[in-house]
Design a protein around this motif. Structure first.
Motif, PDB file in Angstrom:
ATOM      1  N   SER A   1       4.912   0.597  15.240  1.00 40.49           N
ATOM      2  CA  SER A   1       3.705   1.410  15.053  1.00 40.49           C
ATOM      3  C   SER A   1       4.020   2.712  14.330  1.00 40.49           C
ATOM      4  O   SER A   1       3.280   3.129  13.439  1.00 40.49           O
ATOM      5  CB  SER A   1       3.065   1.726  16.405  1.00 40.49           C
ATOM      6  OG  SER A   1       2.694   0.550  17.061  1.00 40.49           O
ATOM      7  N   THR A   2       5.123   3.344  14.708  1.00 33.83           N
ATOM      8  CA  THR A   2       5.527   4.589  14.046  1.00 33.83           C
ATOM      9  C   THR A   2       5.824   4.355  12.572  1.00 33.83           C
ATOM     10  O   THR A   2       5.367   5.116  11.703  1.00 33.83           O
ATOM     11  CB  THR A   2       6.761   5.195  14.742  1.00 33.83           C
ATOM     12  OG1 THR A   2       6.440   5.438  16.116  1.00 33.83           O
ATOM     13  CG2 THR A   2       7.191   6.492  14.087  1.00 33.83           C
ATOM     14  N   GLU A   3       6.550   3.302  12.264  1.00 35.82           N
ATOM     15  CA  GLU A   3       6.867   3.003  10.866  1.00 35.82           C
ATOM     16  C   GLU A   3       5.606   2.702  10.065  1.00 35.82           C
ATOM     17  O   GLU A   3       5.480   3.129   8.913  1.00 35.82           O
ATOM     18  CB  GLU A   3       7.845   1.833  10.792  1.00 35.82           C
ATOM     19  CG  GLU A   3       9.222   2.188  11.284  1.00 35.82           C
ATOM     20  CD  GLU A   3      10.170   1.009  11.345  1.00 35.82           C
ATOM     21  OE1 GLU A   3       9.744  -0.140  11.070  1.00 35.82           O
ATOM     22  OE2 GLU A   3      11.349   1.230  11.669  1.00 35.82           O
ATOM     23  N   PHE A   4       4.665   1.981  10.664  1.00 36.26           N
ATOM     24  CA  PHE A   4       3.410   1.670   9.986  1.00 36.26           C
ATOM     25  C   PHE A   4       2.616   2.947   9.700  1.00 36.26           C
ATOM     26  O   PHE A   4       2.112   3.142   8.586  1.00 36.26           O
ATOM     27  CB  PHE A   4       2.578   0.689  10.820  1.00 36.26           C
ATOM     28  CG  PHE A   4       1.261   0.346  10.194  1.00 36.26           C
ATOM     29  CD1 PHE A   4       1.200  -0.510   9.109  1.00 36.26           C
ATOM     30  CD2 PHE A   4       0.082   0.892  10.678  1.00 36.26           C
ATOM     31  CE1 PHE A   4      -0.013  -0.814   8.510  1.00 36.26           C
ATOM     32  CE2 PHE A   4      -1.132   0.598  10.096  1.00 36.26           C
ATOM     33  CZ  PHE A   4      -1.179  -0.268   9.012  1.00 36.26           C
ATOM     34  N   VAL A   5       2.506   3.823  10.695  1.00 35.36           N
ATOM     35  CA  VAL A   5       1.764   5.077  10.507  1.00 35.36           C
ATOM     36  C   VAL A   5       2.436   5.936   9.437  1.00 35.36           C
ATOM     37  O   VAL A   5       1.758   6.515   8.574  1.00 35.36           O
ATOM     38  CB  VAL A   5       1.632   5.833  11.849  1.00 35.36           C
ATOM     39  CG1 VAL A   5       1.155   7.260  11.644  1.00 35.36           C
ATOM     40  CG2 VAL A   5       0.699   5.092  12.791  1.00 35.36           C
ATOM     41  N   ILE A   6       3.755   6.016   9.451  1.00 38.59           N
ATOM     42  CA  ILE A   6       4.479   6.795   8.445  1.00 38.59           C
ATOM     43  C   ILE A   6       4.234   6.223   7.051  1.00 38.59           C
ATOM     44  O   ILE A   6       3.993   6.973   6.096  1.00 38.59           O
ATOM     45  CB  ILE A   6       5.992   6.844   8.778  1.00 38.59           C
ATOM     46  CG1 ILE A   6       6.221   7.767   9.962  1.00 38.59           C
ATOM     47  CG2 ILE A   6       6.810   7.286   7.578  1.00 38.59           C
ATOM     48  CD1 ILE A   6       7.636   7.746  10.488  1.00 38.59           C
ATOM     49  N   LEU A   7       4.288   4.912   6.922  1.00 38.84           N
ATOM     50  CA  LEU A   7       4.043   4.275   5.622  1.00 38.84           C
ATOM     51  C   LEU A   7       2.636   4.564   5.109  1.00 38.84           C
ATOM     52  O   LEU A   7       2.455   4.928   3.946  1.00 38.84           O
ATOM     53  CB  LEU A   7       4.273   2.766   5.728  1.00 38.84           C
ATOM     54  CG  LEU A   7       4.026   1.961   4.459  1.00 38.84           C
ATOM     55  CD1 LEU A   7       5.031   2.345   3.388  1.00 38.84           C
ATOM     56  CD2 LEU A   7       4.097   0.483   4.757  1.00 38.84           C
ATOM     57  N   VAL A   8       1.648   4.431   5.974  1.00 39.22           N
ATOM     58  CA  VAL A   8       0.255   4.674   5.566  1.00 39.22           C
ATOM     59  C   VAL A   8       0.056   6.134   5.168  1.00 39.22           C
ATOM     60  O   VAL A   8      -0.540   6.425   4.122  1.00 39.22           O
ATOM     61  CB  VAL A   8      -0.723   4.255   6.696  1.00 39.22           C
ATOM     62  CG1 VAL A   8      -2.125   4.758   6.416  1.00 39.22           C
ATOM     63  CG2 VAL A   8      -0.719   2.748   6.874  1.00 39.22           C
ATOM     64  N   VAL A   9       0.568   7.048   5.976  1.00 37.05           N
ATOM     65  CA  VAL A   9       0.421   8.477   5.655  1.00 37.05           C
ATOM     66  C   VAL A   9       1.151   8.813   4.363  1.00 37.05           C
ATOM     67  O   VAL A   9       0.630   9.562   3.524  1.00 37.05           O
ATOM     68  CB  VAL A   9       0.919   9.355   6.827  1.00 37.05           C
ATOM     69  CG1 VAL A   9       1.025  10.817   6.421  1.00 37.05           C
ATOM     70  CG2 VAL A   9      -0.002   9.204   8.024  1.00 37.05           C
ATOM     71  N   CYS A  10       2.320   8.242   4.150  1.00 36.71           N
ATOM     72  CA  CYS A  10       3.076   8.487   2.923  1.00 36.71           C
ATOM     73  C   CYS A  10       2.307   7.997   1.693  1.00 36.71           C
ATOM     74  O   CYS A  10       2.165   8.731   0.709  1.00 36.71           O
ATOM     75  CB  CYS A  10       4.439   7.812   3.009  1.00 36.71           C
ATOM     76  SG  CYS A  10       5.476   8.070   1.565  1.00 36.71           S
ATOM     77  N   LEU A  11       1.817   6.770   1.766  1.00 38.14           N
ATOM     78  CA  LEU A  11       1.068   6.223   0.622  1.00 38.14           C
ATOM     79  C   LEU A  11      -0.205   7.009   0.336  1.00 38.14           C
ATOM     80  O   LEU A  11      -0.504   7.307  -0.822  1.00 38.14           O
ATOM     81  CB  LEU A  11       0.746   4.752   0.872  1.00 38.14           C
ATOM     82  CG  LEU A  11       1.936   3.799   0.839  1.00 38.14           C
ATOM     83  CD1 LEU A  11       1.502   2.395   1.233  1.00 38.14           C
ATOM     84  CD2 LEU A  11       2.589   3.802  -0.528  1.00 38.14           C
ATOM     85  N   ILE A  12      -0.938   7.345   1.363  1.00 38.18           N
ATOM     86  CA  ILE A  12      -2.176   8.113   1.161  1.00 38.18           C
ATOM     87  C   ILE A  12      -1.859   9.499   0.615  1.00 38.18           C
ATOM     88  O   ILE A  12      -2.519   9.976  -0.314  1.00 38.18           O
ATOM     89  CB  ILE A  12      -2.985   8.196   2.467  1.00 38.18           C
ATOM     90  CG1 ILE A  12      -3.570   6.825   2.808  1.00 38.18           C
ATOM     91  CG2 ILE A  12      -4.091   9.243   2.367  1.00 38.18           C
ATOM     92  CD1 ILE A  12      -4.244   6.739   4.160  1.00 38.18           C
ATOM     93  N   SER A  13      -0.822  10.138   1.168  1.00 42.76           N
ATOM     94  CA  SER A  13      -0.463  11.491   0.721  1.00 42.76           C
ATOM     95  C   SER A  13      -0.013  11.514  -0.733  1.00 42.76           C
ATOM     96  O   SER A  13      -0.398  12.404  -1.486  1.00 42.76           O
ATOM     97  CB  SER A  13       0.658  12.061   1.593  1.00 42.76           C
ATOM     98  OG  SER A  13       0.241  12.169   2.914  1.00 42.76           O
ATOM     99  N   LEU A  14       0.799  10.548  -1.122  1.00 39.32           N
ATOM    100  CA  LEU A  14       1.339  10.552  -2.480  1.00 39.32           C
ATOM    101  C   LEU A  14       0.372   9.975  -3.510  1.00 39.32           C
ATOM    102  O   LEU A  14       0.228  10.521  -4.604  1.00 39.32           O
ATOM    103  CB  LEU A  14       2.664   9.788  -2.524  1.00 39.32           C
ATOM    104  CG  LEU A  14       3.836  10.446  -1.802  1.00 39.32           C
ATOM    105  CD1 LEU A  14       5.037   9.520  -1.790  1.00 39.32           C
ATOM    106  CD2 LEU A  14       4.179  11.782  -2.432  1.00 39.32           C
ATOM    107  N   LEU A  15      -0.288   8.870  -3.173  1.00 43.21           N
ATOM    108  CA  LEU A  15      -1.117   8.184  -4.159  1.00 43.21           C
ATOM    109  C   LEU A  15      -2.564   8.670  -4.210  1.00 43.21           C
ATOM    110  O   LEU A  15      -3.143   8.764  -5.288  1.00 43.21           O
ATOM    111  CB  LEU A  15      -1.085   6.677  -3.898  1.00 43.21           C
ATOM    112  CG  LEU A  15       0.299   6.026  -3.961  1.00 43.21           C
ATOM    113  CD1 LEU A  15       0.212   4.561  -3.601  1.00 43.21           C
ATOM    114  CD2 LEU A  15       0.922   6.223  -5.334  1.00 43.21           C
TER     115      LEU A  15
END
Length: 129
Positions: free
Chosen positions: A63-77
């Protein structure tokens, strides 16, 4: 004779509310970062054999890895935040989210286990640690 199985939505609802997956009447939490040994209402055992908690840890890590991935993609893209800012946010998220999600990861793991094979009942004749 085992009681009839609960619906998946009812068990997931109980997990989200941190209630016993079997009866829904008792909280899973003894105190912060401590799960009760068993349900005082229906006597379903929450802490079983050594290593049972690994599933809850796995649920928390995924769950932590999924949340980090989603936040990273939204923040950067989408937002277009700077890489430096995103790293700081992701670091804070990587530290805080597992702590905040600890009880829910246990609850979801117990709900999953309940749906698959039911939870064994606590036998007070057998001592627990």
């Amino acid at each position: 004779m085992d009681p009839p199985r609960q619906s998946i939505l009812k068990v997931i609802s109980r997990a989200i509310r941190l209630r016993c997956p079997a009866c829904g009447r008792s909280s899973l939490i003894e105190r912060p970062f401590h799960i009760k040994h068993h349900c005082p209402e229906c006597r379903s055992l929450f802490k079983r054999e050594e290593g049972f908690f690994v599933g809850a840890i796995l649920a928390n890590v995924i769950s932590t890895e999924f949340v980090i991935l989603v936040v990273c993609l939204i923040s950067l893209l989408v937002v277009g935040a700077s890489y430096q800012t995103v790293l700081v946010v992701l670091f804070i998220l990587a530290v805080m989210f597992p702590l905040l999600f600890f009880h829910h990861s246990w609850s979801l793991w117990l709900a999953f286990d309940y749906l698959i094979e039911s939870l064994p009942k606590y036998n007070p004749a057998k001592r627990h640690r």
